[in-house]
Design a protein around this motif. Sequence first.
Motif, PDB file in Angstrom:
ATOM      1  N   UNK A 107       0.805  -1.222   0.000  1.00  0.00           N
ATOM      2  CA  UNK A 107       0.000   0.000   0.000  1.00  0.00           C
ATOM      3  C   UNK A 107       0.834   1.265   0.000  1.00  0.00           C
ATOM      4  N   UNK A 108       1.856   1.327   0.821  1.00  0.00           N
ATOM      5  CA  UNK A 108       2.625   2.560   0.966  1.00  0.00           C
ATOM      6  C   UNK A 108       3.754   2.677  -0.046  1.00  0.00           C
ATOM      7  N   UNK A 109       3.839   1.731  -0.982  1.00  0.00           N
ATOM      8  CA  UNK A 109       4.909   1.746  -1.968  1.00  0.00           C
ATOM      9  C   UNK A 109       4.387   1.848  -3.392  1.00  0.00           C
ATOM     10  N   UNK A 110       3.083   1.627  -3.561  1.00  0.00           N
ATOM     11  CA  UNK A 110       2.467   1.635  -4.885  1.00  0.00           C
ATOM     12  C   UNK A 110       1.258   2.559  -4.843  1.00  0.00           C
ATOM     13  N   UNK A 111       1.233   3.549  -5.715  1.00  0.00           N
ATOM     14  CA  UNK A 111       0.200   4.579  -5.636  1.00  0.00           C
ATOM     15  C   UNK A 111      -1.163   4.104  -6.130  1.00  0.00           C
ATOM     16  N   UNK A 112      -1.171   3.263  -7.154  1.00  0.00           N
ATOM     17  CA  UNK A 112      -2.421   2.860  -7.788  1.00  0.00           C
ATOM     18  C   UNK A 112      -3.053   1.687  -7.035  1.00  0.00           C
ATOM     19  N   UNK A 113      -4.266   1.850  -6.487  1.00  0.00           N
ATOM     20  CA  UNK A 113      -4.916   0.754  -5.753  1.00  0.00           C
ATOM     21  C   UNK A 113      -5.107  -0.498  -6.601  1.00  0.00           C
ATOM     22  N   UNK A 114      -5.353  -0.322  -7.899  1.00  0.00           N
ATOM     23  CA  UNK A 114      -5.503  -1.485  -8.774  1.00  0.00           C
ATOM     24  C   UNK A 114      -4.198  -2.266  -8.869  1.00  0.00           C
ATOM     25  N   UNK A 115      -3.077  -1.540  -8.888  1.00  0.00           N
ATOM     26  CA  UNK A 115      -1.780  -2.210  -8.927  1.00  0.00           C
ATOM     27  C   UNK A 115      -1.520  -2.961  -7.623  1.00  0.00           C
ATOM     28  N   UNK A 116      -1.962  -2.384  -6.503  1.00  0.00           N
ATOM     29  CA  UNK A 116      -1.822  -3.071  -5.216  1.00  0.00           C
ATOM     30  C   UNK A 116      -2.561  -4.404  -5.255  1.00  0.00           C
ATOM     31  N   UNK A 117      -3.804  -4.372  -5.728  1.00  0.00           N
ATOM     32  CA  UNK A 117      -4.601  -5.598  -5.808  1.00  0.00           C
ATOM     33  C   UNK A 117      -3.938  -6.622  -6.724  1.00  0.00           C
ATOM     34  N   UNK A 118      -3.399  -6.146  -7.850  1.00  0.00           N
ATOM     35  CA  UNK A 118      -2.724  -7.057  -8.774  1.00  0.00           C
ATOM     36  C   UNK A 118      -1.489  -7.684  -8.131  1.00  0.00           C
ATOM     37  N   UNK A 119      -0.727  -6.872  -7.399  1.00  0.00           N
ATOM     38  CA  UNK A 119       0.485  -7.381  -6.762  1.00  0.00           C
ATOM     39  C   UNK A 119       0.155  -8.416  -5.685  1.00  0.00           C
ATOM     40  N   UNK A 120      -0.929  -8.189  -4.955  1.00  0.00           N
ATOM     41  CA  UNK A 120      -1.358  -9.177  -3.959  1.00  0.00           C
ATOM     42  C   UNK A 120      -1.692 -10.494  -4.654  1.00  0.00           C
ATOM     43  N   UNK A 121      -2.459 -10.413  -5.737  1.00  0.00           N
ATOM     44  CA  UNK A 121      -2.842 -11.624  -6.465  1.00  0.00           C
ATOM     45  C   UNK A 121      -1.626 -12.336  -7.042  1.00  0.00           C
ATOM     46  N   UNK A 122      -0.707 -11.558  -7.626  1.00  0.00           N
ATOM     47  CA  UNK A 122       0.484 -12.153  -8.226  1.00  0.00           C
ATOM     48  C   UNK A 122       1.364 -12.815  -7.167  1.00  0.00           C
ATOM     49  N   UNK A 123       1.429 -12.206  -5.994  1.00  0.00           N
ATOM     50  CA  UNK A 123       2.219 -12.787  -4.912  1.00  0.00           C
ATOM     51  C   UNK A 123       1.632 -14.117  -4.467  1.00  0.00           C
ATOM     52  N   UNK A 124       0.311 -14.148  -4.291  1.00  0.00           N
ATOM     53  CA  UNK A 124      -0.322 -15.383  -3.849  1.00  0.00           C
ATOM     54  C   UNK A 124      -0.170 -16.485  -4.898  1.00  0.00           C
ATOM     55  N   UNK A 125      -0.322 -16.135  -6.164  1.00  0.00           N
ATOM     56  CA  UNK A 125      -0.167 -17.138  -7.215  1.00  0.00           C
ATOM     57  C   UNK A 125       1.270 -17.643  -7.287  1.00  0.00           C
ATOM     58  N   UNK A 126       2.229 -16.739  -7.039  1.00  0.00           N
ATOM     59  CA  UNK A 126       3.635 -17.137  -7.073  1.00  0.00           C
ATOM     60  C   UNK A 126       3.978 -18.098  -5.946  1.00  0.00           C
ATOM     61  N   UNK A 127       3.153 -18.131  -4.913  1.00  0.00           N
ATOM     62  CA  UNK A 127       3.374 -19.084  -3.815  1.00  0.00           C
ATOM     63  C   UNK A 127       3.291 -20.528  -4.289  1.00  0.00           C
ATOM     64  N   UNK A 128       2.619 -20.753  -5.398  1.00  0.00           N
ATOM     65  CA  UNK A 128       2.426 -22.126  -5.855  1.00  0.00           C
ATOM     66  C   UNK A 128       3.647 -22.678  -6.577  1.00  0.00           C
ATOM     67  N   UNK A 129       4.711 -21.870  -6.724  1.00  0.00           N
ATOM     68  CA  UNK A 129       5.948 -22.342  -7.341  1.00  0.00           C
ATOM     69  C   UNK A 129       7.115 -22.025  -6.423  1.00  0.00           C
ATOM     70  N   UNK A 130       8.142 -22.829  -6.475  1.00  0.00           N
ATOM     71  CA  UNK A 130       9.368 -22.560  -5.734  1.00  0.00           C
ATOM     72  C   UNK A 130       9.296 -22.802  -4.249  1.00  0.00           C
TER      73      UNK A 130
END
Length: 212
Positions: free
Chosen positions: A37-60
């Motif tokens: 939240x405090x590093x990315x200005x666009x709320x939509x980008x925040x939501x995308x980053x959360x989703x991408x992080x969770x999906x990345x949990x399924x690898x590695x």
Amino acid sequence: MAESEDWQLLDRWRQGDQQAGAALLQRYFGILSRFFHNKVANPDDVADLVSETMLACTTGKERIRESSSFRSFLFAIAFNQLRRYYRKQRKRELERDDFLQCVAGEFDEASPATAVGNKRETSLLVQGLRSLPLEYQIILELTLFEELTGREIGELLDMPTPTVHTRLRRGKARLGAAIEALAANPEEYKSTVTDLEGWAAQLRKQIGTPVG
């Protein structure tokens, strides 16, 4: 939910159990939202980053699991996602620079006060953090907001624990100076810096409300 249950949910998600994935998102949505939240200005980008992080949990997972708590594992992935995001967002002439040289304020100075309510001290804390280079901002936020230890932060940033403590000390000094410059008067400055943990606790309640 115990630490081992987080790993079990991840195992099930990796095997195709979407309900297990939804359960992990429910638990960690707020934590990840605060991180971005405090590093990315666009709320939509925040939501995308959360989703991408969770999906990345399924690898590695196997590469990190043995030496990491689930939360540290999750923040390590979030940190990498943030690095990728910044690489895409930076100006062309800065593309080859290390991303840690870029301060959060370079991207957008959208009002942090809108996210933290009317308390002047919490607004000063957020503005002060946004003014810091990311190498200090991230360590301070992981300490104040997520209450990670120096060892856990060092693990996810691939940094020796003594270095984490040194940067934390320097970061607090820079944060204090930034807040002093922003404060309207000495009383406001003192009220903010003498209870950073308390204001951070208020921010935890106001930023990143879990979904569902």
